[in-house]
Motif scaffolding. Structure first.
Motif, mmCIF file in Angstrom:
data_model
loop_
_atom_site.group_PDB
_atom_site.id
_atom_site.type_symbol
_atom_site.label_atom_id
_atom_site.label_comp_id
_atom_site.label_asym_id
_atom_site.label_seq_id
_atom_site.Cartn_x
_atom_site.Cartn_y
_atom_site.Cartn_z
ATOM 1 N N PRO A 143 51.089 46.108 32.948
ATOM 2 C CA PRO A 143 50.502 44.892 32.373
ATOM 3 C C PRO A 143 51.508 44.076 31.553
ATOM 4 C CG PRO A 143 49.103 46.807 31.984
ATOM 5 C CD PRO A 143 50.405 47.321 32.483
ATOM 6 N N ARG A 144 52.515 44.739 31.037
ATOM 7 C CA ARG A 144 53.503 44.039 30.200
ATOM 8 C C ARG A 144 54.540 43.298 31.036
ATOM 9 N NH1 ARG A 144 56.070 48.247 27.500
ATOM 10 N NH2 ARG A 144 57.807 48.168 28.989
ATOM 11 N N GLU A 145 55.012 43.904 32.116
ATOM 12 C CA GLU A 145 56.124 43.343 32.880
ATOM 13 C C GLU A 145 55.701 42.484 34.074
ATOM 14 O OE1 GLU A 145 59.120 43.571 31.759
ATOM 15 O OE2 GLU A 145 58.613 44.979 30.141
ATOM 16 N N ALA A 146 54.446 42.597 34.463
ATOM 17 C CA ALA A 146 53.992 41.836 35.632
ATOM 18 C C ALA A 146 53.985 40.345 35.330
ATOM 19 C CB ALA A 146 52.604 42.290 36.047
ATOM 20 N N GLN A 147 54.369 39.554 36.324
ATOM 21 C CA GLN A 147 54.423 38.101 36.168
ATOM 22 C C GLN A 147 53.140 37.432 36.642
ATOM 23 O OE1 GLN A 147 57.953 37.011 38.322
ATOM 24 N NE2 GLN A 147 59.323 38.065 36.900
ATOM 25 N N MET A 148 52.069 38.180 36.683
ATOM 26 C CA MET A 148 50.748 37.666 37.059
ATOM 27 C C MET A 148 49.717 38.440 36.255
ATOM 28 S SD MET A 148 51.767 40.266 39.170
ATOM 29 C CE MET A 148 52.645 39.417 40.454
ATOM 30 N N PRO A 149 48.463 37.966 36.164
ATOM 31 C CA PRO A 149 47.435 38.741 35.467
ATOM 32 C C PRO A 149 47.370 40.158 36.035
ATOM 33 C CG PRO A 149 46.616 36.551 35.974
ATOM 34 C CD PRO A 149 47.945 36.667 36.653
ATOM 35 N N ALA A 150 47.369 41.163 35.151
ATOM 36 C CA ALA A 150 47.450 42.552 35.592
ATOM 37 C C ALA A 150 46.611 43.441 34.691
ATOM 38 C CB ALA A 150 48.903 43.022 35.592
ATOM 39 N N VAL A 151 45.941 44.422 35.318
ATOM 40 C CA VAL A 151 45.138 45.376 34.553
ATOM 41 C C VAL A 151 45.347 46.771 35.125
ATOM 42 C CG1 VAL A 151 43.366 43.677 33.967
ATOM 43 C CG2 VAL A 151 43.081 45.115 36.004
ATOM 44 N N ILE A 152 45.079 47.766 34.289
ATOM 45 C CA ILE A 152 44.989 49.151 34.739
ATOM 46 C C ILE A 152 43.508 49.508 34.765
ATOM 47 C CG2 ILE A 152 45.524 51.552 34.210
ATOM 48 C CD1 ILE A 152 48.055 50.605 32.851
ATOM 49 N N PHE A 153 43.030 49.865 35.954
ATOM 50 C CA PHE A 153 41.608 50.135 36.152
ATOM 51 C C PHE A 153 41.398 51.643 36.214
ATOM 52 C CE2 PHE A 153 37.686 50.611 38.473
ATOM 53 C CZ PHE A 153 36.896 49.553 38.052
ATOM 54 N N GLU A 154 40.813 52.215 35.154
ATOM 55 C CA GLU A 154 40.536 53.644 35.075
ATOM 56 C C GLU A 154 39.119 53.896 35.561
ATOM 57 O OE1 GLU A 154 42.564 56.022 34.322
ATOM 58 O OE2 GLU A 154 44.198 55.206 33.092
ATOM 59 N N GLY B 148 52.128 37.919 43.822
ATOM 60 C CA GLY B 148 50.681 38.060 43.941
ATOM 61 C C GLY B 148 49.928 37.241 42.909
ATOM 62 N N ALA B 149 48.646 37.006 43.204
ATOM 63 C CA ALA B 149 47.790 36.286 42.256
ATOM 64 C C ALA B 149 47.361 37.199 41.124
ATOM 65 C CB ALA B 149 46.567 35.735 42.975
ATOM 66 N N VAL B 150 47.120 38.483 41.433
ATOM 67 C CA VAL B 150 46.761 39.482 40.427
ATOM 68 C C VAL B 150 47.342 40.824 40.839
ATOM 69 C CG1 VAL B 150 44.614 38.336 39.697
ATOM 70 C CG2 VAL B 150 44.568 40.025 41.538
ATOM 71 N N LEU B 151 47.445 41.720 39.850
ATOM 72 C CA LEU B 151 47.883 43.092 40.086
ATOM 73 C C LEU B 151 46.851 44.042 39.498
ATOM 74 C CD1 LEU B 151 49.893 45.409 40.732
ATOM 75 C CD2 LEU B 151 51.054 44.878 38.570
ATOM 76 N N LEU B 152 46.334 44.946 40.352
ATOM 77 C CA LEU B 152 45.380 45.963 39.891
ATOM 78 C C LEU B 152 46.001 47.327 40.112
ATOM 79 C CD1 LEU B 152 43.469 43.477 40.369
ATOM 80 C CD2 LEU B 152 41.713 45.123 41.053
ATOM 81 N N SER B 153 46.171 48.079 39.026
ATOM 82 C CA SER B 153 46.668 49.440 39.125
ATOM 83 C C SER B 153 45.479 50.389 39.047
ATOM 84 C CB SER B 153 47.663 49.724 37.993
ATOM 85 O OG SER B 153 48.301 50.966 38.191
ATOM 86 N N ILE B 154 45.269 51.150 40.138
ATOM 87 C CA ILE B 154 44.089 52.010 40.268
ATOM 88 C C ILE B 154 44.407 53.404 39.745
ATOM 89 C CG2 ILE B 154 42.362 52.911 41.857
ATOM 90 C CD1 ILE B 154 42.398 49.873 41.681
ATOM 91 N N HIS B 155 43.580 53.888 38.796
ATOM 92 C CA HIS B 155 43.798 55.206 38.182
ATOM 93 C C HIS B 155 42.471 55.932 37.959
ATOM 94 C CE1 HIS B 155 48.131 55.097 36.959
ATOM 95 N NE2 HIS B 155 47.937 53.798 37.154
ATOM 96 N N ALA B 156 42.589 57.237 37.701
ATOM 97 C CA ALA B 156 41.471 58.042 37.199
ATOM 98 C C ALA B 156 41.937 58.705 35.907
ATOM 99 C CB ALA B 156 41.046 59.085 38.225
ATOM 100 N N ASN B 157 41.024 58.928 35.005
ATOM 101 C CA ASN B 157 41.380 59.371 33.661
ATOM 102 C C ASN B 157 41.251 60.891 33.494
ATOM 103 O OD1 ASN B 157 42.288 58.591 31.126
ATOM 104 N ND2 ASN B 157 40.780 56.926 30.991
ATOM 105 N N ASN B 158 41.750 61.375 32.356
ATOM 106 C CA ASN B 158 41.724 62.809 32.060
ATOM 107 C C ASN B 158 41.647 63.004 30.544
ATOM 108 O OD1 ASN B 158 41.987 65.652 32.807
ATOM 109 N ND2 ASN B 158 43.991 65.537 31.802
#
Length: 428
Positions: A377-388, A316-326
């Protein structure tokens, strides 16, 4: 070895004289190749244009001639036998007066179509049945109109009959070429052949006496689709803005299965919210031309390293991990975006997403944060973020996150943030 052809009507007359050995040919003896026979001939009642069918017991070869005064279309079918006497099929009163069928010679059936007026016609094998010959007047392309819509539009092509179009996109020229065989330009479109039309959006040309080609420019950052109506006499080419065309985007709905993630005081499970938002976001990104892959599309558990492996295999070109916080403190609220501190492109991605989402949600922003501890974000081979997206532990923010209106604002923001990211020159 002697090789003789016979029609089916002669089989029983010679059968007793054959030294049959069970193989396709008798060694040093006689080999028989039986002609195919004429089974049926008539008019296609469901056809929108004059269309005649000739059905035989097997595939045939044929030759076509045209004679004038009186006008006749002559079709010779080779290696075909007429099992009965010569016959005449009445015409359909629109083009053909009658069809005369006779055994022209021992190996040839001749069809003579007495026609009322000369018309361009096509004789060919039925695509669905190799033992069926079709004779039909040539389809005319009657209309070709461009309907602008925003920064895209629709090209509508209408024919007098079926339009068997063959679309081909050439990335070098940025143009879509639609080849329409067995078709000619109608009188109203003859003057437009080869000339620019509708502000150079499309061109028409006749490649030869029986093929029309349509050339349509596809602007950069746009996508197209080609569809036919039910009777295939109308083609619509829809061109729409697709700024994410060619981009593969990986969405990772956090948690799942036995891992519920955060659970709000009212019972909202983070895993369910993450998946709902990811699926909504997928639809919007695909509408913008992106190819979207999800690490999970249902309620299942995935190990963090499995999620990364899925993304890396997909390239992929980017990786977005979708989350909600607590948080234990229920007053804490707001949006957070996390990335790896050593990945500068991930930081650029986080900034583009934050600006676009905040402009649409007006959320409290807790900031872009960096950590080496998060696996994705550490292991992905493309730009990656965790979106809270926000805190389900905060009562007001939980109510917002559950509404479709707020989910639309977040997914619109992420979509526009990705467009901004991909269209921002490096170093800016």
């Amino acid at each position: 070895m002697t090789r003789i052809r016979y029609g089916w009507s002669l089989i029983w007359n010679i059968w007793s004289g054959i030294n049959w050995s069970g193989g396709p040919a008798c060694r040093g003896g006689l080999r028989l190749d039986f002609n195919v026979v004429l089974k049926d001939i008539g008019f296609q009642l469901v056809s929108a244009v004059p269309e005649i069918y000739v059905e035989t017991s097997g595939p045939v070869q044929y030759k076509v001639d045209f004679l004038m005064n009186p006008h006749r279309l002559i079709i010779d079918l080779w290696d075909v036998t007429l099992t009965g006497p010569a016959l005449t099929v009445p015409g359909n009163e629109t083009w053909v007066k009658s069809i005369r069928v006779s055994q022209f010679d021992p190996q040839t059936i001749r069809l003579v179509l007495d026609i009322k007026e000369p018309r361009n016609c096509v004789v060919g094998i039925d695509e669905t049945n190799p033992a069926r010959l079709l004779i039909k007047t040539m389809t005319e392309l009657l209309e070709a109109t461009w309907h602008p819509d925003g920064d895209g539009g629709r090209l509508v092509l209408k024919g007098s009959g079926r339009l068997p179009a063959e679309p081909r996109y050439d990335p070098k020229t940025g143009k879509l070429y639609i080849r329409i065989p067995q078709t000619k330009l109608g009188d109203a479109l003859q003057a437009a052949a080869g000339a620019d039309a509708a502000g150079s959006v499309f061109k028409l040309r006749e490649q030869d006496s029986s093929t029309v080609e349509v050339e349509l420019a596809i602007p950069r950052g746009h996508d197209y689709s080609v569809t036919w109506n039910q009777d295939r006499r109308e083609i619509t080419v829809e061109v729409k803005n697709a700024p994410l065309s060619g981009k593969v985007i990986i969405l990772d709905p956090g948690h799942g299965g036995a891992d519920a993630g955060a659970i709000s005081p009212s019972g909202l499970r983070e895993k369910e919210l993450n998946l709902v938002v990811a699926l909504r976001l997928k639809q919007k990104l695909e509408a913008l031309g992106a190819e979207v892959l999800l690490t999970r599309e249902d309620d299942r558990y995935l190990w963090l390293y499995d999620r990364v492996a899925i993304a890396n295999r997909a390239g992929g070109a980017v990786l977005l991990s979708i989350h909600a916080n607590n948080h234990d403190n229920r007053k804490i609220h707001g949006l957070e975006i996390w990335h790896h501190p050593d990945r500068s492109e991930s930081a650029v991605l986080a900034k583009a997403l934050a600006e676009a989402v905040l402009a649409r949600t007006n959320q409290h922003f807790r900031g872009i944060m960096a950590s080496k501890d998060f696996v994705l974000p550490r292991e992905a081979q493309m730009p990656a973020v965790i979106f809270e997206m926000g805190f389900v532990s905060n009562q007001d923010e939980e109510k917002l996150l559950k509404t479709e209106e707020f989910q639309d604002k977040i997914t619109d923001g992420i979509s526009q943030g990705l467009i901004a990211y991909f269209h921002t020159p490096a170093g800016q």
